[in-house]
Enzyme design. Structure first.
Site, mmCIF file in Angstrom:
data_model
loop_
_atom_site.group_PDB
_atom_site.id
_atom_site.type_symbol
_atom_site.label_atom_id
_atom_site.label_comp_id
_atom_site.label_asym_id
_atom_site.label_seq_id
_atom_site.Cartn_x
_atom_site.Cartn_y
_atom_site.Cartn_z
ATOM 1 N N CYS A 1 -3.833 -20.016 0.937
ATOM 2 C CA CYS A 1 -4.775 -19.035 1.496
ATOM 3 C C CYS A 1 -6.163 -19.660 1.606
ATOM 4 C CB CYS A 1 -4.829 -17.788 0.604
ATOM 5 S SG CYS A 1 -5.945 -16.547 1.264
ATOM 6 N N CYS B 1 -11.098 -16.730 -3.625
ATOM 7 C CA CYS B 1 -11.082 -15.766 -4.735
ATOM 8 C C CYS B 1 -10.806 -16.510 -6.056
ATOM 9 C CB CYS B 1 -10.020 -14.694 -4.498
ATOM 10 S SG CYS B 1 -10.092 -13.993 -2.834
ATOM 11 N N CYS C 1 -7.459 -16.360 -8.038
ATOM 12 C CA CYS C 1 -6.179 -16.306 -7.333
ATOM 13 C C CYS C 1 -5.411 -17.633 -7.301
ATOM 14 C CB CYS C 1 -6.399 -15.811 -5.907
ATOM 15 S SG CYS C 1 -4.808 -15.536 -5.085
ATOM 16 N N CYS D 1 6.294 -3.129 -1.825
ATOM 17 C CA CYS D 1 4.983 -3.642 -1.416
ATOM 18 C C CYS D 1 5.093 -5.119 -1.055
ATOM 19 C CB CYS D 1 3.982 -3.529 -2.555
ATOM 20 S SG CYS D 1 3.846 -1.887 -3.218
ATOM 21 N N CYS E 1 4.410 -0.499 1.623
ATOM 22 C CA CYS E 1 3.017 -0.875 1.397
ATOM 23 C C CYS E 1 2.897 -2.340 1.773
ATOM 24 C CB CYS E 1 2.678 -0.686 -0.083
ATOM 25 S SG CYS E 1 1.026 -1.272 -0.522
ATOM 26 N N CYS F 1 -4.646 2.057 -0.766
ATOM 27 C CA CYS F 1 -4.433 1.557 -2.117
ATOM 28 C C CYS F 1 -5.556 0.562 -2.368
ATOM 29 C CB CYS F 1 -3.060 0.880 -2.213
ATOM 30 S SG CYS F 1 -2.785 0.056 -3.794
ATOM 31 N N ARG G 1 -2.846 2.836 -10.970
ATOM 32 C CA ARG G 1 -1.735 1.892 -11.175
ATOM 33 C C ARG G 1 -2.094 0.833 -12.209
ATOM 34 N NH1 ARG G 1 2.774 0.976 -8.271
ATOM 35 N NH2 ARG G 1 2.003 2.329 -6.618
HETATM 36 N N1 SAM Z 1 -4.543 -11.792 0.512
HETATM 37 C C1 SAM Z 1 -4.581 -10.408 0.417
HETATM 38 C C2 SAM Z 1 -5.882 -9.876 -0.124
HETATM 39 O O1 SAM Z 1 -6.566 -10.567 -0.873
HETATM 40 O O2 SAM Z 1 -6.227 -8.751 0.218
HETATM 41 C C3 SAM Z 1 -3.436 -9.815 -0.356
HETATM 42 C C4 SAM Z 1 -2.908 -10.408 -1.644
HETATM 43 S S1 SAM Z 1 -3.988 -10.472 -3.031
HETATM 44 C C5 SAM Z 1 -3.046 -11.500 -4.091
HETATM 45 C C6 SAM Z 1 -3.954 -8.838 -3.730
HETATM 46 C C7 SAM Z 1 -4.771 -8.607 -4.990
HETATM 47 O O3 SAM Z 1 -4.121 -9.163 -6.121
HETATM 48 C C8 SAM Z 1 -6.170 -9.162 -5.070
HETATM 49 O O4 SAM Z 1 -7.095 -8.396 -4.373
HETATM 50 C C9 SAM Z 1 -6.442 -9.112 -6.563
HETATM 51 O O5 SAM Z 1 -7.046 -7.889 -6.916
HETATM 52 C C10 SAM Z 1 -5.046 -9.217 -7.181
HETATM 53 N N2 SAM Z 1 -4.897 -10.490 -7.909
HETATM 54 C C11 SAM Z 1 -4.722 -11.720 -7.371
HETATM 55 N N3 SAM Z 1 -4.655 -12.667 -8.333
HETATM 56 C C12 SAM Z 1 -4.796 -12.028 -9.518
HETATM 57 C C13 SAM Z 1 -4.841 -12.462 -10.870
HETATM 58 N N4 SAM Z 1 -4.748 -13.751 -11.205
HETATM 59 N N5 SAM Z 1 -4.980 -11.530 -11.836
HETATM 60 C C14 SAM Z 1 -5.092 -10.223 -11.508
HETATM 61 N N6 SAM Z 1 -5.082 -9.766 -10.247
HETATM 62 C C15 SAM Z 1 -4.937 -10.647 -9.256
HETATM 63 FE FE1 SF4 Z 2 -6.104 -15.196 -0.525
HETATM 64 FE FE2 SF4 Z 2 -5.571 -14.734 -3.066
HETATM 65 FE FE3 SF4 Z 2 -7.941 -14.048 -2.106
HETATM 66 FE FE4 SF4 Z 2 -5.726 -12.673 -1.332
HETATM 67 S S1 SF4 Z 2 -6.610 -12.773 -3.372
HETATM 68 S S2 SF4 Z 2 -7.403 -13.434 -0.034
HETATM 69 S S3 SF4 Z 2 -4.203 -14.352 -1.366
HETATM 70 S S4 SF4 Z 2 -7.143 -16.147 -2.266
#
Ligand code: SAM
Ligand code: SF4
Ligand code: DTB
Length: 337
Positions: free
Chosen positions: A55, A59, A62, A99, A130, A190, A262
């Site tokens: 990606c 973030c 992530c 989801c 979802c 959500c 949730r």
């Molecule tokens: N890429 C899309 C986005 O960011 O909207 C969808 C997938 S993203 C993995 C969905 C959510 O998962 C993120 O917004 C974050 O809140 C949560 N998430 C991701 N990595 C995480 C982690 N290591 N611990 C807790 N929550 C996490």
């Molecule tokens: Fe990409 Fe992870 Fe951020 Fe979602 S949370 S936009 S998968 S880097």
């Protein structure tokens, strides 16, 4: 207390809720919870990563960001038959919603055609759908609505003040805009966030205030506890006090009385007692199954046993998996140990 829905919370009010004695906060949250929900029911969803890794967003929490080396490879969008197989299994195991998540900054229109097909097919299996695909335009949200989408997940993640320390490749306003497009298409929203990222108590209050002050409350509010993934900038973050996490759930319940709260990522690191307190405080949905998107979730049997010990979902059909191997003796001895 009058809990008609509000969207004009001030930060000081939210902080005052957090700062009450724990018992007062939990009593208030649980009382509100009982007024709006069957307090012994927990809705169960299953997650599937339909496109994993690489990606372009940064973030900091992530594992799927290309900016960090977490050992995750880049995977292609899953074929429809694999998605359908996973959805059928999830349904057989008691999930009512499926989801699907993709590690995209935003989907292309071509991506969306494929995901639309998945949504329609999963819905035809009799499940709620979802997806979480990153940023959407209004037109793209319309395309998903037409495909039959029930919920779109897009999190605010944290307070506007802390946000810049976690993500620099998209703005808070980008997120609010996507949520507005989803709302405009009458898809259920959500949206929640992550705690335990090193944010302050004011940031946790600020996140919940932002969610509650949206023109309509999200129907579903995921509260994630950071999963500290090796290779991400947040891997060494100090663990959040479990009682502070439970307080966060309770305040979410009070601010958004009719929303599903949730209990999301991070359950593998929570004790049964911590999760039980979260259910008392107003959490009433979870992700079920051994995997979240890329990280681990509690084993299905552990959730089944905990629900059984707590009398959650009782003898009804919410969680009566075909693979259920409930072991009453084991549960009793665990409970009396
Ligand atoms: N890429 C899309 C986005 O960011 O909207 C969808 C997938 S993203 C993995 C969905 C959510 O998962 C993120 O917004 C974050 O809140 C949560 N998430 C991701 N990595 C995480 C982690 N290591 N611990 C807790 N929550 C996490
Ligand atoms: Fe990409 Fe992870 Fe951020 Fe979602 S949370 S936009 S998968 S880097
Ligand atoms: C949400 O708020 N939590 C879920 C779901 N929405 C998509 C995702 C949690 C992901 C945890 C890290 C992973 O497994 O990759």
């Amino acid at each position: 207390m009058n809990d008609s829905l509000r969207n004009d919370w001030a930060l000081a009010e939210v902080q005052a809720l957090f700062n009450q004695p724990f018992n007062d906060l939990l009593f208030q949250a649980h009382t509100i919870h009982r007024r709006h929900f069957d307090h012994n029911k927990v809705q169960v969803s299953t997650l599937l990563s339909i496109k994993t890794g690489a990606c372009p967003e940064d973030c900091a929490y992530c594992p799927q960001s290309t900016h960090y080396d977490t050992g995750l490879g880049r995977e292609k969008l899953l074929p429809l038959d694999e998605v359908l197989e996973a959805a059928r299994l999830a349904k057989a195991n008691g999930s009512s919603r499926f989801c699907m998540g993709a590690a995209w900054r935003n989907p292309t229109d071509k991506n969306l055609d494929v995901v639309a097909e998945m949504i329609t097919a999963v819905k035809a299996e009799g499940m709620e759908t979802c997806v979480t695909l990153g940023m959407l335009t209004d037109r793209q949200a319309g395309r998903l609505k037409k495909a039959g989408l029930d919920y779109y997940n897009h999190n605010l993640d944290t307070s506007p003040e802390f946000y810049g320390q976690i993500i620099t490749t998209r703005t808070y306003q980008d997120r609010l805009d996507t949520l507005q497009h989803v709302r405009d298409q009458e898809i259920s929203v959500c949206s929640g966030g992550i705690v335990g990222m090193g944010e302050s108590a004011a940031d946790r209050a600020g996140l919940l205030m932002q969610l509650a002050n949206m023109p309509s409350h999200p129907e579903s509010v995921p509260i994630n506890l950071l999963v500290r993934v090796e290779g991400t900038p947040l891997q060494e973050t100090a663990a959040l006090d479990p009682l502070e996490f439970i307080r966060t759930i309770a305040v979410a319940r009070i601010l958004m009385p009719k929303s599903y709260v949730r209990l999301s990522a991070g359950r593998s690191d929570m004790s049964d007692e911590m999760q039980a307190s979260c259910y008392f405080a107003g959490a009433n949905s979870i992700f079920y199954g051994e995997k979240l998107l890329t990280t681990e979730n509690p084993e299905a049997v552990r959730d089944q046993q905990l629900f059984q010990r707590l009398g959650i979902n009782g003898d009804e059909t919410e969680l009566t998996p075909t693979s259920c191997t409930s072991q009453p003796e084991k549960v009793e001895s665990a409970a009396s140990a």
